[in-house]
Write an enzyme that holds these catalytic residues in place. Sequence first.
Site, PDB file in Angstrom:
ATOM      1  N   SER A   1       0.834  -1.196   0.000  1.00 33.55           N
ATOM      2  CA  SER A   1       0.000   0.000   0.000  1.00 33.55           C
ATOM      3  C   SER A   1       0.868   1.244   0.000  1.00 33.55           C
ATOM      4  O   SER A   1       1.677   1.448   0.910  1.00 33.55           O
ATOM      5  CB  SER A   1      -0.918   0.023   1.227  1.00 33.55           C
ATOM      6  OG  SER A   1      -1.556   1.275   1.340  1.00 33.55           O
TER       7      SER A   1
ATOM      8  N   HIS B   1      -0.985  -1.139  -4.307  1.00 38.34           N
ATOM      9  CA  HIS B   1      -2.309  -0.912  -3.725  1.00 38.34           C
ATOM     10  C   HIS B   1      -2.476   0.583  -3.460  1.00 38.34           C
ATOM     11  O   HIS B   1      -1.712   1.179  -2.705  1.00 38.34           O
ATOM     12  CB  HIS B   1      -2.422  -1.708  -2.424  1.00 38.34           C
ATOM     13  CG  HIS B   1      -3.796  -1.746  -1.844  1.00 38.34           C
ATOM     14  ND1 HIS B   1      -4.737  -2.670  -2.241  1.00 38.34           N
ATOM     15  CD2 HIS B   1      -4.389  -0.994  -0.881  1.00 38.34           C
ATOM     16  CE1 HIS B   1      -5.850  -2.485  -1.542  1.00 38.34           C
ATOM     17  NE2 HIS B   1      -5.663  -1.461  -0.716  1.00 38.34           N
TER      18      HIS B   1
ATOM     19  N   ASP C   1      -4.956   3.449  -2.089  1.00 36.66           N
ATOM     20  CA  ASP C   1      -6.139   3.692  -1.260  1.00 36.66           C
ATOM     21  C   ASP C   1      -6.749   5.048  -1.610  1.00 36.66           C
ATOM     22  O   ASP C   1      -6.159   6.098  -1.342  1.00 36.66           O
ATOM     23  CB  ASP C   1      -5.756   3.670   0.218  1.00 36.66           C
ATOM     24  CG  ASP C   1      -5.353   2.286   0.682  1.00 36.66           C
ATOM     25  OD1 ASP C   1      -6.175   1.365   0.562  1.00 36.66           O
ATOM     26  OD2 ASP C   1      -4.213   2.119   1.163  1.00 36.66           O
TER      27      ASP C   1
ATOM     28  N   MET D   1     -11.416  -6.413   5.005  1.00 36.93           N
ATOM     29  CA  MET D   1     -10.625  -5.484   5.804  1.00 36.93           C
ATOM     30  C   MET D   1     -10.309  -6.115   7.162  1.00 36.93           C
ATOM     31  O   MET D   1     -11.202  -6.621   7.839  1.00 36.93           O
ATOM     32  CB  MET D   1     -11.383  -4.182   6.016  1.00 36.93           C
ATOM     33  CG  MET D   1     -11.609  -3.363   4.752  1.00 36.93           C
ATOM     34  SD  MET D   1     -10.077  -2.809   3.976  1.00 36.93           S
ATOM     35  CE  MET D   1      -9.387  -1.758   5.259  1.00 36.93           C
TER      36      MET D   1
ATOM     37  N   GLY E   1      -9.520   3.597   6.633  1.00 36.84           N
ATOM     38  CA  GLY E   1      -9.368   5.037   6.783  1.00 36.84           C
ATOM     39  C   GLY E   1      -7.969   5.508   7.107  1.00 36.84           C
ATOM     40  O   GLY E   1      -7.600   6.622   6.748  1.00 36.84           O
TER      41      GLY E   1
ATOM     42  N   GLY F   1      -3.630   4.162   7.717  1.00 37.32           N
ATOM     43  CA  GLY F   1      -2.607   3.136   7.709  1.00 37.32           C
ATOM     44  C   GLY F   1      -2.007   2.944   9.091  1.00 37.32           C
ATOM     45  O   GLY F   1      -2.242   3.732  10.005  1.00 37.32           O
ATOM     46  N   GLY F   2      -1.234   1.877   9.236  1.00 35.20           N
ATOM     47  CA  GLY F   2      -0.494   1.652  10.475  1.00 35.20           C
ATOM     48  C   GLY F   2      -1.288   1.082  11.625  1.00 35.20           C
ATOM     49  O   GLY F   2      -0.798   1.067  12.763  1.00 35.20           O
TER      50      GLY F   2
ATOM     51  N   GLY G   1      -4.864  -4.596   5.987  1.00 39.32           N
ATOM     52  CA  GLY G   1      -4.836  -3.966   7.292  1.00 39.32           C
ATOM     53  C   GLY G   1      -3.991  -4.713   8.296  1.00 39.32           C
ATOM     54  O   GLY G   1      -4.307  -5.837   8.661  1.00 39.32           O
TER      55      GLY G   1
ATOM     56  N   GLY H   1       1.378  -2.185   4.049  1.00 41.71           N
ATOM     57  CA  GLY H   1       1.854  -0.822   3.866  1.00 41.71           C
ATOM     58  C   GLY H   1       3.106  -0.534   4.645  1.00 41.71           C
ATOM     59  O   GLY H   1       4.222  -0.566   4.116  1.00 41.71           O
ATOM     60  N   SER H   2       2.951  -0.276   5.938  1.00 44.38           N
ATOM     61  CA  SER H   2       4.107   0.085   6.756  1.00 44.38           C
ATOM     62  C   SER H   2       5.111  -1.057   6.850  1.00 44.38           C
ATOM     63  O   SER H   2       6.313  -0.813   6.981  1.00 44.38           O
ATOM     64  CB  SER H   2       3.650   0.518   8.155  1.00 44.38           C
ATOM     65  OG  SER H   2       2.866  -0.488   8.768  1.00 44.38           O
TER      66      SER H   2
END
Length: 220
Positions: free
Chosen positions: A8, A31, A33, A135, A140, A142-143, A174, A195-196
Amino acid sequence: MSIRIHPSILSCDFSRLSEELDAISAADMAHVDVMDNHFVPNLTFGPPVVERIREVSPIPIDAHLMIEQADRHAPVYADMGCASVSFHAEASAAPVRLAREIRALGAKASLAIRPATPIEPYIDLLAEFDQILIMTVEPGFGGQSFLDVCLPKVTRTRQAIDDAGLEVQLQVDGGVSATTVARAVAAGANVLVAGSAVYSAEDRTAAIEELRELAHDAQR
């Protein structure tokens, strides 16, 4: 089904977006968002920015639309060339019609559901989608931490896909990291949004490959 890693870009450095996209070229898709500050309490990208991201990305775009009025807006992202377009069940009045429109425009159609949304109302519709996105955090931001309470829903969805003999991808989004990826895959997911876990690593390629290897191990 084959393991797919979709980092992400919500966690990337937006001031170096082109470089940050190049840094995840080892992944299967990027990805993206899309948030409208209505469906979720955050605002990110709109169509012009996503189209430019698609133009410069070395890998296909997996657009996740966290927006209201998905029936109206989602086809725009398919028409601009995103490889996959996820829209939320909670934001669509006619998900089958929308999925067919997205497919007709050349993109994969993906149905996304929030943690509190059950999969059961959509079981009979699975053949209309190329992917189901579950999800594993509240959408809404990240992290966030991975919600293990969503894993039984992942398992039920995988069972329904397999029972119907469908080739539908099952994505989780997520809190996916080296410590949670095996649980997600063991529950039945094969497409992993991280993501992170990727963008906090100095070597993004190594982080992607670590997630891929851990996921493969969990499938064996």
